[in-house]
Design an enzyme around this catalytic site. Structure first.
Site, PDB file in Angstrom:
ATOM      1  N   GLY A  42      -3.542  27.412  11.272  1.00  0.00           N
ATOM      2  CA  GLY A  42      -4.894  27.137  12.029  1.00  0.00           C
ATOM      3  C   GLY A  42      -5.885  27.537  11.380  1.00  0.00           C
ATOM      4  O   GLY A  42      -6.405  28.855  11.322  1.00  0.00           O
TER       5      GLY A  42
ATOM      6  N   SER B 175      -8.779  24.680   9.784  1.00  0.00           N
ATOM      7  CA  SER B 175     -10.018  24.117   9.872  1.00  0.00           C
ATOM      8  C   SER B 175     -10.556  24.399  11.364  1.00  0.00           C
ATOM      9  O   SER B 175      -9.695  24.739  12.475  1.00  0.00           O
ATOM     10  CB  SER B 175      -9.560  22.630   9.681  1.00  0.00           C
TER      11      SER B 175
ATOM     12  N   GLU C 276       0.937  25.399  -2.343  1.00  0.00           N
ATOM     13  CA  GLU C 276       0.648  24.125  -1.367  1.00  0.00           C
ATOM     14  C   GLU C 276       0.401  22.806  -2.229  1.00  0.00           C
ATOM     15  O   GLU C 276       0.593  22.039  -1.735  1.00  0.00           O
ATOM     16  CB  GLU C 276      -0.549  24.368  -0.277  1.00  0.00           C
TER      17      GLU C 276
ATOM     18  N   SER D 236      -1.908  20.231  12.625  1.00  0.00           N
ATOM     19  CA  SER D 236      -0.664  19.157  12.734  1.00  0.00           C
ATOM     20  C   SER D 236       0.311  19.850  13.470  1.00  0.00           C
ATOM     21  O   SER D 236       0.836  21.240  13.244  1.00  0.00           O
ATOM     22  CB  SER D 236      -0.413  19.035  11.330  1.00  0.00           C
TER      23      SER D 236
HETATM   24  C1  LIG Z   1      -3.196  14.525   7.635  1.00  0.00           C
HETATM   25  C2  LIG Z   1      -3.995  15.821   7.556  1.00  0.00           C
HETATM   26  C3  LIG Z   1      -3.289  16.985   8.019  1.00  0.00           C
HETATM   27  C4  LIG Z   1      -4.132  18.271   8.397  1.00  0.00           C
HETATM   28  N1  LIG Z   1      -3.663  19.274   8.782  1.00  0.00           N
HETATM   29  C5  LIG Z   1      -4.202  20.416   8.945  1.00  0.00           C
HETATM   30  C6  LIG Z   1      -3.469  21.635   9.892  1.00  0.00           C
HETATM   31  O1  LIG Z   1      -2.329  21.440  10.116  1.00  0.00           O
HETATM   32  N2  LIG Z   1      -4.345  22.750   9.720  1.00  0.00           N
HETATM   33  C7  LIG Z   1      -5.781  22.696   9.434  1.00  0.00           C
HETATM   34  O2  LIG Z   1      -6.236  24.015   9.676  1.00  0.00           O
HETATM   35  N3  LIG Z   1      -6.294  21.648   8.831  1.00  0.00           N
HETATM   36  C8  LIG Z   1      -5.761  20.533   8.710  1.00  0.00           C
HETATM   37  N4  LIG Z   1      -6.162  19.556   8.189  1.00  0.00           N
HETATM   38  C9  LIG Z   1      -7.760  19.410   7.969  1.00  0.00           C
HETATM   39  C10 LIG Z   1      -7.992  19.442   6.480  1.00  0.00           C
HETATM   40  O3  LIG Z   1      -7.614  20.794   5.846  1.00  0.00           O
HETATM   41  C11 LIG Z   1      -9.649  19.139   6.290  1.00  0.00           C
HETATM   42  O4  LIG Z   1      -9.746  17.881   6.893  1.00  0.00           O
HETATM   43  C12 LIG Z   1     -10.150  19.328   4.916  1.00  0.00           C
HETATM   44  O5  LIG Z   1     -10.268  20.664   4.693  1.00  0.00           O
HETATM   45  C13 LIG Z   1     -11.334  18.610   4.849  1.00  0.00           C
HETATM   46  O6  LIG Z   1     -12.135  19.172   5.949  1.00  0.00           O
HETATM   47  P1  LIG Z   1     -13.243  18.389   6.617  1.00  0.00           P
HETATM   48  O7  LIG Z   1     -12.370  17.357   7.579  1.00  0.00           O
HETATM   49  O8  LIG Z   1     -13.895  19.496   7.673  1.00  0.00           O
HETATM   50  O9  LIG Z   1     -14.300  17.658   5.818  1.00  0.00           O
HETATM   51  P2  LIG Z   1     -15.610  18.156   5.218  1.00  0.00           P
HETATM   52  O10 LIG Z   1     -15.138  19.555   4.682  1.00  0.00           O
HETATM   53  O11 LIG Z   1     -16.835  18.115   6.305  1.00  0.00           O
HETATM   54  O12 LIG Z   1     -15.752  17.136   4.052  1.00  0.00           O
HETATM   55  C14 LIG Z   1     -16.282  15.889   4.310  1.00  0.00           C
HETATM   56  C15 LIG Z   1     -16.370  15.201   3.014  1.00  0.00           C
HETATM   57  O13 LIG Z   1     -17.532  15.963   2.211  1.00  0.00           O
HETATM   58  C16 LIG Z   1     -17.045  16.305   1.045  1.00  0.00           C
HETATM   59  N5  LIG Z   1     -17.722  17.859   0.539  1.00  0.00           N
HETATM   60  C17 LIG Z   1     -17.519  18.775   1.487  1.00  0.00           C
HETATM   61  N6  LIG Z   1     -18.022  19.900   0.838  1.00  0.00           N
HETATM   62  C18 LIG Z   1     -18.490  19.490  -0.483  1.00  0.00           C
HETATM   63  C19 LIG Z   1     -18.980  20.137  -1.494  1.00  0.00           C
HETATM   64  N7  LIG Z   1     -19.379  21.474  -1.462  1.00  0.00           N
HETATM   65  N8  LIG Z   1     -19.120  19.299  -2.692  1.00  0.00           N
HETATM   66  C20 LIG Z   1     -18.758  18.081  -2.804  1.00  0.00           C
HETATM   67  N9  LIG Z   1     -18.248  17.417  -1.617  1.00  0.00           N
HETATM   68  C21 LIG Z   1     -17.961  17.988  -0.491  1.00  0.00           C
HETATM   69  C22 LIG Z   1     -15.559  16.451   1.127  1.00  0.00           C
HETATM   70  O14 LIG Z   1     -14.815  16.127   0.042  1.00  0.00           O
HETATM   71  C23 LIG Z   1     -15.248  15.195   2.013  1.00  0.00           C
HETATM   72  O15 LIG Z   1     -15.173  14.101   1.209  1.00  0.00           O
HETATM   73  C24 LIG Z   1      -5.332  18.175   7.966  1.00  0.00           C
HETATM   74  C25 LIG Z   1      -6.222  17.183   7.353  1.00  0.00           C
HETATM   75  C26 LIG Z   1      -5.348  15.998   7.301  1.00  0.00           C
HETATM   76  C27 LIG Z   1      -6.180  14.561   6.740  1.00  0.00           C
END
Ligand SMILES: Cc1cc2nc3c(=O)[nH]c(=O)nc-3n(C[C@H](O)[C@H](O)[C@H](O)COP(=O)(O)OP(=O)(O)OC[C@H]3O[C@@H](n4cnc5c(N)ncnc54)[C@H](O)[C@@H]3O)c2cc1C
Length: 392
Positions: free
Chosen positions: A132, A134, A251, A166
């Site tokens: 937990g 994100s 990881e 997940s």
């Molecule tokens: C298959 C899968 C399983 C997952 N499982 C889990 C889970 O079990 N538990 C959990 O907690 N999370 C989980 N996640 C979430 C995952 O960790 C997040 O999706 C990831 O960290 C990106 O965060 P966000 O989706 O909020 O995107 P954002 O952080 O909003 O990013 C959106 C876009 O902006 C870009 N960006 C953001 N900040 C910057 C910066 N400073 N400089 C340049 N580019 C930037 C990113 O690279 C991305 O392309 C999972 C995600 C996936 C796809």
């Protein structure tokens, strides 16, 4: 500049790792032959019965001390087990978070109470964990999490929302990253990790978020004034950031970061057969050579992290791990791309032909690997910082 403290010359797998590879391979062949699971690519499936059978073989938490249900085996043996599971597209989602993240965190930071309570159950495949971290608005910028835990008599009350969690609908509990003291100038301070039970726990609501294919892996989890006792705090209150970042090398550097589409490469080679096609030969040659390089990088990290290497804790391999993940996840997509170009099929998820089905699964899941566990942009920022630091 990278991998400077790593000795690539000593990467021959020891006899114990070769032996375990044979055992795991025989086990998985028998599982597939018995139809006990259907191999799927792109996103590992959750299958608690399979996990229990793997646990019974001693292949979960296999590097952990025996007193906590482990086998005290080497990181290279664990590496080999992971490789085989991926090569056979085995359903490992129930135990991988515990094996790779929760377990090592508990071993390093957890109290004796937490170690005894959870580690033997994780190793048997009886207890499963989700992660937990994100939240809406807090993914890459994880330090901005807003889920809050307030101190009360005997414990903490947690309120907030997690997202993309997940398998939270199946797991027994999850590690919740939350703020335990008000936001300071340094946002990395005041964060903590607490364990919250997920099954019918008062104040916890788990709601599905479906993939575009309709599958249910993800969830959002709402925490409404959830009570967590003091002894469910992992490590030190306020040190959550240090704790989660210290585990990132585990990881990001494993075979899960470059082998998730490997069975498609095998099926592609099988399909091409003896075809006399120079372009196909070149593509397969390139993909095979790249795989070998990535594997050596990943193995080198596993070896350096092994407590018996004498290097554990002496080198920070966070950037090397980011490199493996970035190169590895793009490599996985290149396999899909090569299969698409050379396979000459219209892939569908319900195809009877394994190659066609695998290709459809890989195409549909292609976006996930470069997002989960750190996005491409964040990894490259980390790598660029190290490069720029070295150029100063
Ligand atoms: C298959 C899968 C399983 C997952 N499982 C889990 C889970 O079990 N538990 C959990 O907690 N999370 C989980 N996640 C979430 C995952 O960790 C997040 O999706 C990831 O960290 C990106 O965060 P966000 O989706 O909020 O995107 P954002 O952080 O909003 O990013 C959106 C876009 O902006 C870009 N960006 C953001 N900040 C910057 C910066 N400073 N400089 C340049 N580019 C930037 C990113 O690279 C991305 O392309 C999972 C995600 C996936 C796809």
């Amino acid at each position: 500049m990278f991998f400077e403290n790593i000795d690539f010359s000593s990467l021959e797998l020891p006899p114990a790792a070769l032996k375990v590879r044979k055992e795991v391979r025989a086990f998985l062949k028998a599982e597939v032959a018995a139809n006990s699971y259907t191999p799927h690519l792109g996103h590992t499936e959750y299958d608690l019965n399979f996990t229990k059978r793997v646990g019974a073989r001693g292949w979960i938490g296999m590097t952990w001390p025996k007193q906590y249900g482990g086998q005290e085996r080497s990181y290279l043996e664990r590496f080999v087990v992971t490789e085989e599971m991926l090569a056979y597209a085995a359903p490992c989602a129930a135990h991988w978070p515990g094996d790779r993240q929760t377990g090592p965190s508990l071993l390093r930071y957890g109290s004796e109470f937490l170690k005894q309570k959870f580690l033997p159950g994780i190793a048997r495949g009886d207890i499963t964990f989700a992660l937990g971290m994100s939240e809406p608005g807090s993914g890459s910028d994880l330090a901005s999490v807003r889920t809050r835990a307030d101190k009360v008599d005997g414990g903490w009350r947690i309120t907030g929302q997690k997202v993309w969690t997940s398998w939270a609908h199946e797991a027994d509990a999850f590690f919740v990253l939350c703020r335990t003291s008000p936001l300071d100038q340094d946002r990395h301070q005041g964060l903590s990790q607490l364990i919250v039970e997920l099954k019918n726990f008062p104040g916890v609501t788990v709601r599905p978020i479906r993939f575009m294919s309709g599958e249910h892996h993800f969830n959002e989890v709402f925490l409404d004034n959830v009570f967590v006792p003091d002894n469910y705090v992992v490590g030190e209150v306020g040190q959550g950031w240090k704790q989660i970042t210290s585990e990132l090398a585990f990881e990001r550097s494993g075979p899960e970061r470059f082998l998730t589409t490997f069975p498609l490469l095998v099926e592609l080679i099988r399909r091409l057969g003896e075809r006399d096609d120079a372009r196909a030969h070149e593509m397969i040659g390139r993909l095979t050579a790249r795989l070998w390089t990535l594997r050596r990088m990943s193995l080198a990290i596993a070896l350096a992290l092994d407590p018996t290497s004498g290097k554990q804790g002496t080198v920070d391999l966070g950037t090397e791990a980011a490199l493996v993940k970035d190169m590895g996840t793009f490599y996985e997509r290149e396999i899909t791309e090569a299969a698409r170009l050379l396979g000459e099929v219209e892939p569908t998820l319900d195809a009877g032909d394994t190659f066609e089905r695998y290709l459809a699964e890989c195409m549909i899941n292609a976006p996930v690997s470069t997002i989960r566990g750190g996005t491409t942009q964040m990894l490259r920022t980390l790598i660029a910082r190290r490069l720029l630091g070295a150029l100063k």
